[in-house]
Design a protein around this motif. Structure first.
Motif, PDB file in Angstrom:
ATOM      1  N   VAL A  26      32.911-134.753   9.048  1.00  0.00           N
ATOM      2  CA  VAL A  26      31.728-135.299   9.246  1.00  0.00           C
ATOM      3  C   VAL A  26      31.132-136.221   8.161  1.00  0.00           C
ATOM      4  CG1 VAL A  26      30.937-133.622  11.022  1.00  0.00           C
ATOM      5  CG2 VAL A  26      30.075-133.366   8.548  1.00  0.00           C
ATOM      6  N   GLU A  27      30.517-137.325   8.474  1.00  0.00           N
ATOM      7  CA  GLU A  27      30.049-138.201   7.305  1.00  0.00           C
ATOM      8  C   GLU A  27      29.171-137.540   6.312  1.00  0.00           C
ATOM      9  OE1 GLU A  27      30.870-141.463   5.557  1.00  0.00           O
ATOM     10  OE2 GLU A  27      32.109-140.761   7.017  1.00  0.00           O
ATOM     11  N   TRP A  28      28.182-136.619   7.080  1.00  0.00           N
ATOM     12  CA  TRP A  28      27.424-136.185   6.137  1.00  0.00           C
ATOM     13  C   TRP A  28      27.589-135.033   5.030  1.00  0.00           C
ATOM     14  CZ3 TRP A  28      27.083-130.710   6.794  1.00  0.00           C
ATOM     15  CH2 TRP A  28      27.278-130.360   8.237  1.00  0.00           C
ATOM     16  N   ARG A  29      28.982-134.700   4.959  1.00  0.00           N
ATOM     17  CA  ARG A  29      29.794-133.861   4.336  1.00  0.00           C
ATOM     18  C   ARG A  29      29.478-134.426   2.728  1.00  0.00           C
ATOM     19  NH1 ARG A  29      35.317-135.016   2.574  1.00  0.00           N
ATOM     20  NH2 ARG A  29      35.893-136.936   3.089  1.00  0.00           N
ATOM     21  N   TYR A  30      29.341-135.594   2.614  1.00  0.00           N
ATOM     22  CA  TYR A  30      29.214-136.003   1.216  1.00  0.00           C
ATOM     23  C   TYR A  30      27.960-135.436   0.600  1.00  0.00           C
ATOM     24  CZ  TYR A  30      33.119-138.981   1.838  1.00  0.00           C
ATOM     25  OH  TYR A  30      34.463-139.566   2.279  1.00  0.00           O
ATOM     26  N   VAL A  31      26.705-135.686   1.150  1.00  0.00           N
ATOM     27  CA  VAL A  31      25.664-135.487   0.808  1.00  0.00           C
ATOM     28  C   VAL A  31      25.398-133.797   0.829  1.00  0.00           C
ATOM     29  CG1 VAL A  31      23.101-135.549   1.351  1.00  0.00           C
ATOM     30  CG2 VAL A  31      24.665-137.672   1.587  1.00  0.00           C
ATOM     31  N   ALA A  32      25.858-133.295   1.765  1.00  0.00           N
ATOM     32  CA  ALA A  32      25.603-131.782   1.700  1.00  0.00           C
ATOM     33  C   ALA A  32      26.447-131.023   0.715  1.00  0.00           C
ATOM     34  CB  ALA A  32      25.978-131.521   3.236  1.00  0.00           C
ATOM     35  N   SER A  33      27.589-131.390   0.740  1.00  0.00           N
ATOM     36  CA  SER A  33      28.472-130.732  -0.688  1.00  0.00           C
ATOM     37  C   SER A  33      27.792-131.170  -2.214  1.00  0.00           C
ATOM     38  CB  SER A  33      29.977-131.289  -0.432  1.00  0.00           C
ATOM     39  OG  SER A  33      29.919-132.894  -0.867  1.00  0.00           O
ATOM     40  N   THR A 129      27.511-131.073 -20.565  1.00  0.00           N
ATOM     41  CA  THR A 129      27.149-130.426 -19.235  1.00  0.00           C
ATOM     42  C   THR A 129      26.098-131.116 -18.306  1.00  0.00           C
ATOM     43  OG1 THR A 129      27.740-128.230 -20.244  1.00  0.00           O
ATOM     44  CG2 THR A 129      26.471-128.144 -18.098  1.00  0.00           C
ATOM     45  N   THR A 130      25.127-131.580 -18.958  1.00  0.00           N
ATOM     46  CA  THR A 130      24.303-132.370 -17.942  1.00  0.00           C
ATOM     47  C   THR A 130      25.053-133.680 -17.469  1.00  0.00           C
ATOM     48  OG1 THR A 130      22.357-131.609 -19.494  1.00  0.00           O
ATOM     49  CG2 THR A 130      21.991-133.799 -17.978  1.00  0.00           C
ATOM     50  N   ALA A 131      25.661-134.236 -18.336  1.00  0.00           N
ATOM     51  CA  ALA A 131      26.349-135.457 -17.759  1.00  0.00           C
ATOM     52  C   ALA A 131      27.322-135.171 -16.758  1.00  0.00           C
ATOM     53  CB  ALA A 131      26.856-136.533 -19.068  1.00  0.00           C
ATOM     54  N   ILE A 137      27.875-134.630  -9.104  1.00  0.00           N
ATOM     55  CA  ILE A 137      26.718-134.814  -7.842  1.00  0.00           C
ATOM     56  C   ILE A 137      26.876-136.354  -7.378  1.00  0.00           C
ATOM     57  CG2 ILE A 137      24.304-134.954  -7.118  1.00  0.00           C
ATOM     58  CD1 ILE A 137      24.051-132.591  -9.333  1.00  0.00           C
ATOM     59  N   MET A 138      26.983-137.275  -8.202  1.00  0.00           N
ATOM     60  CA  MET A 138      26.921-138.721  -7.778  1.00  0.00           C
ATOM     61  C   MET A 138      28.249-138.819  -7.065  1.00  0.00           C
ATOM     62  SD  MET A 138      25.598-140.653 -11.299  1.00  0.00           S
ATOM     63  CE  MET A 138      25.811-142.231 -10.432  1.00  0.00           C
ATOM     64  N   LEU A 139      29.479-138.361  -7.752  1.00  0.00           N
ATOM     65  CA  LEU A 139      30.805-138.403  -7.026  1.00  0.00           C
ATOM     66  C   LEU A 139      30.977-137.687  -5.547  1.00  0.00           C
ATOM     67  CD1 LEU A 139      32.878-138.096 -10.032  1.00  0.00           C
ATOM     68  CD2 LEU A 139      32.962-140.153  -8.679  1.00  0.00           C
ATOM     69  N   LEU A 140      30.263-136.732  -5.526  1.00  0.00           N
ATOM     70  CA  LEU A 140      30.326-135.849  -4.453  1.00  0.00           C
ATOM     71  C   LEU A 140      29.582-136.610  -3.325  1.00  0.00           C
ATOM     72  CD1 LEU A 140      29.976-132.162  -5.658  1.00  0.00           C
ATOM     73  CD2 LEU A 140      32.057-133.145  -4.488  1.00  0.00           C
ATOM     74  N   ALA A 141      28.475-137.207  -3.802  1.00  0.00           N
ATOM     75  CA  ALA A 141      27.454-137.603  -2.661  1.00  0.00           C
ATOM     76  C   ALA A 141      28.025-139.002  -2.072  1.00  0.00           C
ATOM     77  CB  ALA A 141      26.202-138.105  -3.377  1.00  0.00           C
ATOM     78  N   ALA A 142      28.969-139.713  -2.561  1.00  0.00           N
ATOM     79  CA  ALA A 142      29.339-141.067  -2.195  1.00  0.00           C
ATOM     80  C   ALA A 142      30.894-141.047  -1.935  1.00  0.00           C
ATOM     81  CB  ALA A 142      29.061-142.161  -3.178  1.00  0.00           C
ATOM     82  N   GLY A 145      34.962-145.624  -3.605  1.00  0.00           N
ATOM     83  CA  GLY A 145      34.924-146.987  -3.601  1.00  0.00           C
ATOM     84  C   GLY A 145      33.500-147.551  -3.367  1.00  0.00           C
ATOM     85  N   ILE A 146      32.536-146.719  -3.294  1.00  0.00           N
ATOM     86  CA  ILE A 146      30.948-146.751  -3.009  1.00  0.00           C
ATOM     87  C   ILE A 146      30.784-147.123  -4.654  1.00  0.00           C
ATOM     88  CG2 ILE A 146      28.651-146.185  -2.390  1.00  0.00           C
ATOM     89  CD1 ILE A 146      30.574-146.820  -0.201  1.00  0.00           C
ATOM     90  N   LEU A 147      29.678-147.928  -4.632  1.00  0.00           N
ATOM     91  CA  LEU A 147      29.130-148.393  -6.132  1.00  0.00           C
ATOM     92  C   LEU A 147      28.590-146.891  -6.716  1.00  0.00           C
ATOM     93  CD1 LEU A 147      28.053-150.150  -8.401  1.00  0.00           C
ATOM     94  CD2 LEU A 147      25.847-150.223  -7.354  1.00  0.00           C
ATOM     95  N   MET A 148      27.986-145.887  -6.122  1.00  0.00           N
ATOM     96  CA  MET A 148      27.407-144.586  -6.813  1.00  0.00           C
ATOM     97  C   MET A 148      28.736-143.940  -7.175  1.00  0.00           C
ATOM     98  SD  MET A 148      24.788-141.624  -5.849  1.00  0.00           S
ATOM     99  CE  MET A 148      25.552-141.695  -4.174  1.00  0.00           C
ATOM    100  N   ALA A 149      30.025-143.932  -6.422  1.00  0.00           N
ATOM    101  CA  ALA A 149      31.196-143.516  -6.833  1.00  0.00           C
ATOM    102  C   ALA A 149      31.664-143.854  -8.231  1.00  0.00           C
ATOM    103  CB  ALA A 149      31.919-143.436  -5.756  1.00  0.00           C
ATOM    104  N   HIS A 150      31.397-145.306  -8.430  1.00  0.00           N
ATOM    105  CA  HIS A 150      32.092-145.954  -9.669  1.00  0.00           C
ATOM    106  C   HIS A 150      30.935-145.496 -10.661  1.00  0.00           C
ATOM    107  CE1 HIS A 150      34.973-148.373  -7.701  1.00  0.00           C
ATOM    108  NE2 HIS A 150      34.360-148.930  -6.599  1.00  0.00           N
TER     109      HIS A 150
END
Length: 184
Positions: A26-33, A129-131, A137-142, A145-150
């Motif tokens: 499902v598409e929402w897996r990114y935001v949920a994970s 650890t913070t970075a 979280i950013m990589l999981l959420a998108a 290829g999406i800007l947030m992933a980059h």
């Protein structure tokens, strides 16, 4: 068993939940994970805060907390390596996982020789650890290829550089114990 230890254990329980959610078709897996990982990251801060605030630090918690952290990060980076299938993500992820193995082994050895305090957690380690957590979280959420992933990959490189820096600080602190004959 106290609240900080329960929170730490919850991070370990979240790992299989995180993996299952990440691989849902499902598409929402990114935001949920990303949310599950974010909650786990928050409990990492919260369990330490509560253990100090409530004076509930325990040997079990001191052992389990770094184990839970390293497991969650290693699993998240592993699924991200597969998802992105890119050397650009694999390089910093490998540096981060490799550093965790080296420092864990170093801490274990230093404890055996009675010098555990010389390899305590540093301030650079906390920034790293913070970075690292924000990048994951950013990589999981998108999706890739999406800007947030980059941006997440760029931040993961910063975390990897801080990882190498903090590893050098740990090794420098441990150097006299690792090579006692070279210190004369």
């Amino acid at each position: 068993m106290n609240l900080p230890n329960i929170l730490t254990l919850s991070r370990i329980v979240m790992i299989p939940v995180f993996v299952v959610v990440f691989y849902l078709p499902v598409e929402w897996r990114y935001v949920a994970s990303a949310a599950i990982f974010g909650i786990a990251a928050a409990t990492d801060w919260l369990d330490g805060y509560l253990a100090r605030k409530l004076d509930q630090s325990t040997p079990f918690g001191a052992f389990l907390d770094p184990v839970a952290d390293k497991l969650m990060v290693a699993v998240a980076l592993t699924v991200l390596i597969e998802e992105h299938a890119s050397i650009l993500l694999t390089i910093p992820a490998t540096i981060i996982i490799g550093r965790e193995i080296v420092i864990s082994a170093l801490r274990e050895w230093m404890a055996e020789v009675g010098s555990r305090a010389s390899v305590a957690v540093s301030y650079i380690g906390k920034i790293k650890t913070t970075a690292q957590m924000v990048a994951i979280i950013m990589l999981l959420a998108a999706p890739p290829g999406i800007l947030m992933a980059h941006l997440g990959i760029a931040l993961l490189y910063l975390a990897a550089l801080l990882t190498l820096w903090s590893m050098m600080l740990y090794l420098k602190a441990a150097w006299p114990d690792l090579f006692p004959d070279n210190n004369a």
